[in-house]
Design an enzyme around this catalytic site. Structure first.
Site, mmCIF file in Angstrom:
data_model
loop_
_atom_site.group_PDB
_atom_site.id
_atom_site.type_symbol
_atom_site.label_atom_id
_atom_site.label_comp_id
_atom_site.label_asym_id
_atom_site.label_seq_id
_atom_site.Cartn_x
_atom_site.Cartn_y
_atom_site.Cartn_z
ATOM 1 N N TYR A 1 -2.735 -2.065 -10.447
ATOM 2 C CA TYR A 1 -2.617 -1.936 -9.104
ATOM 3 C C TYR A 1 -1.973 -3.010 -8.367
ATOM 4 O O TYR A 1 -1.064 -2.734 -7.632
ATOM 5 C CB TYR A 1 -3.938 -1.760 -8.651
ATOM 6 C CG TYR A 1 -4.078 -1.770 -7.125
ATOM 7 C CD1 TYR A 1 -4.063 -0.770 -6.392
ATOM 8 C CD2 TYR A 1 -4.537 -3.098 -6.561
ATOM 9 C CE1 TYR A 1 -4.209 -0.706 -4.800
ATOM 10 C CE2 TYR A 1 -4.755 -3.108 -5.366
ATOM 11 C CZ TYR A 1 -4.723 -1.867 -4.368
ATOM 12 O OH TYR A 1 -4.582 -2.101 -2.852
ATOM 13 N N TYR B 1 -4.363 3.792 7.982
ATOM 14 C CA TYR B 1 -5.947 3.165 7.978
ATOM 15 C C TYR B 1 -6.403 3.534 9.039
ATOM 16 O O TYR B 1 -6.454 4.644 9.650
ATOM 17 C CB TYR B 1 -5.713 1.741 7.524
ATOM 18 C CG TYR B 1 -4.864 1.311 6.394
ATOM 19 C CD1 TYR B 1 -5.704 1.841 5.445
ATOM 20 C CD2 TYR B 1 -3.818 0.763 6.573
ATOM 21 C CE1 TYR B 1 -4.903 1.376 3.822
ATOM 22 C CE2 TYR B 1 -3.243 0.434 5.226
ATOM 23 C CZ TYR B 1 -3.673 0.726 3.980
ATOM 24 O OH TYR B 1 -2.976 0.506 2.890
ATOM 25 N N VAL C 1 1.064 -4.019 3.760
ATOM 26 C CA VAL C 1 0.925 -5.426 4.217
ATOM 27 C C VAL C 1 2.207 -6.086 4.083
ATOM 28 O O VAL C 1 2.246 -7.244 4.701
ATOM 29 C CB VAL C 1 -0.372 -6.121 4.047
ATOM 30 C CG1 VAL C 1 -1.623 -5.495 4.643
ATOM 31 C CG2 VAL C 1 -0.650 -6.085 2.519
ATOM 32 N N LYS D 1 0.541 3.639 -2.887
ATOM 33 C CA LYS D 1 -0.674 4.364 -2.807
ATOM 34 C C LYS D 1 -0.143 5.907 -3.140
ATOM 35 O O LYS D 1 -0.735 6.820 -3.484
ATOM 36 C CB LYS D 1 -1.626 4.290 -2.029
ATOM 37 C CG LYS D 1 -2.402 2.834 -2.210
ATOM 38 C CD LYS D 1 -3.243 2.247 -0.946
ATOM 39 C CE LYS D 1 -4.219 1.319 -1.238
ATOM 40 N NZ LYS D 1 -3.828 -0.120 -0.656
ATOM 41 N N SER E 1 0.773 -1.125 0.006
ATOM 42 C CA SER E 1 -0.010 -0.098 -0.164
ATOM 43 C C SER E 1 0.727 1.187 -0.097
ATOM 44 O O SER E 1 0.115 2.481 -0.279
ATOM 45 C CB SER E 1 -1.013 0.103 1.163
ATOM 46 O OG SER E 1 -1.929 -0.874 1.042
HETATM 47 O O1 DON Z 1 -4.600 -4.415 -2.274
HETATM 48 C C1 DON Z 1 -4.283 -5.339 -1.273
HETATM 49 O O2 DON Z 1 -5.096 -5.682 -0.396
HETATM 50 C C2 DON Z 1 -2.620 -4.967 -1.039
HETATM 51 N N1 DON Z 1 -2.110 -5.394 -2.523
HETATM 52 C C3 DON Z 1 -2.170 -3.979 -0.359
HETATM 53 C C4 DON Z 1 -2.918 -3.851 0.782
HETATM 54 C C5 DON Z 1 -2.166 -3.075 1.727
HETATM 55 O O3 DON Z 1 -0.830 -2.806 1.737
HETATM 56 C C6 DON Z 1 -2.594 -2.485 3.035
HETATM 57 N N2 DON Z 1 -1.849 -2.010 4.211
HETATM 58 N N3 DON Z 1 -1.560 -2.276 5.303
#
Ligand code: DON
Length: 307
Positions: A186, A238, A256, A65, A62
């Site tokens: 994405y 978040y 993540v 982003k 993420s």
């Molecule tokens: O889209 C997703 O769920 C993952 N590629 C990225 C989510 C993420 O990193 C949330 N972070 N804490």
């Protein structure tokens, strides 16, 4: 002084690793070692502090982003981007679909999955993944970032929730273009392999208003960086963003994959890596190490006393 504080912050963070868990909804990420922790600090005046697992590569997830938002603001402008996505904390999990259908057509903010997918849909007609990858290398001051194929494939196989978000956005007329092309870009952006040093590099550029202090080169407009930092402060961690703002007080973005990228205004960029996550999906060791460092060096945005 800086190296010593970083080393103690890492030790403090280590004490919390056993409370974290690895994610398993992207199966490849569950193979990480939850005992890893690394911390890297680059300051505007050229100091560097590194300790622990700073060279180990992991996927940016993420934190991409931030790169997507910065690129969209840079190319499409503030008004267009924020006509498609709001700028409010959602208070829900990063992959939540709930409010998107109930309360609004636009995703709450560009830092949650729905918002980022919408932002990436604006980039899909403009850039190939290779172009975005090259730009990520420039922004992170790291020419070695590549696509982690295994993680990309793993998320492609299991990412139905994100596909659902993209189709929901499309059904509401918010996402234009091909939903699956957007999701593919994405997923690829999320699977770029970075290390704590790359995140400190990105943090440094953002902390320094978009300029790489080493070369003096402007990489992002100041007005873009201002928006990005504000979104990081209010939404970057978040539904843990409020507590993080109180306890740490540094604009930051987590992923993540275990990374956190943080930027201390006009002072430093910080990158951490620790794949054991808390219940909000933020690296627990990284979060605690940042909390220690912020206290120790007076890095909180509202600290009046500097180091
Ligand atoms: O889209 C997703 O769920 C993952 N590629 C990225 C989510 C993420 O990193 C949330 N972070 N804490």
């Amino acid at each position: 002084m800086l190296q010593n504080a970083a080393r103690r912050a890492l030790e403090y963070g280590r004490g919390f690793l056993s409370q974290g868990v690895l994610v398993d909804y992207i199966p490849e990420l569950a193979k990480a070692d939850p005992g890893r922790l690394g911390l890297c600090v680059f300051t505007n005046d050229g100091q560097k502090a590194v300790c622990g697992d700073v060279d180990r590569r992991f996927t940016i997830q993420s934190i991409s982003k931030v790169i997507s938002l910065a690129t969209a603001l840079q190319c499409e402008g503030f008004d267009k981007v924020f006509s498609k996505v709001m700028m409010e904390p959602s208070g829900d999990a990063f992959n939540s679909i709930l409010k998107l259908d109930l309360a609004s057509n636009r995703p709450y903010n560009p830092m949650i999955n729905a918002g980022a997918i919408e932002v990436v849909s604006m980039l899909t007609p403009l850039f190939s993944f290779e172009q975005m990858l090259e730009y990520a290398r420039v922004l992170c001051l790291d020419g070695d970032i590549v696509l982690d194929e295994a993680v990309y494939e793993s998320e492609t196989l299991t990412g139905d929730r994100n596909r659902a978000i993209a189709y929901l956005l499309r059904s509401k007329g918010v996402l234009e273009g091909d939903a699956m092309k957007t999701i593919d870009l994405y997923f690829r952006l999320c699977a770029m392999s970075v290390n704590a040093r790359s995140l400190a590099g990105l943090g440094l550029v953002i902390a320094n208003g978009g300029v790489d202090p080493d070369s003096g080169r402007r990489l992002l407009d100041e007005r873009v960086v201002r928006v990005v930092k504000t979104m990081m402060l209010t939404c970057g961690m978040y539904d843990g963003s409020g507590e993080f703002a109180v306890r740490v007080g540094i604009p930051a973005k987590s992923g993540v994959g275990g990374g956190i990228m943080a930027c201390v205004e006009n002072r430093m960029g910080i990158g951490t890596y620790g794949p054991a996550l808390d219940d909000r999906g933020n690296s627990i060791g990284g979060r605690k190490a940042l909390e220690f460092l912020s206290r120790e060096l007076h890095l909180h945005i509202f600290d009046s006393q500097s180091e």
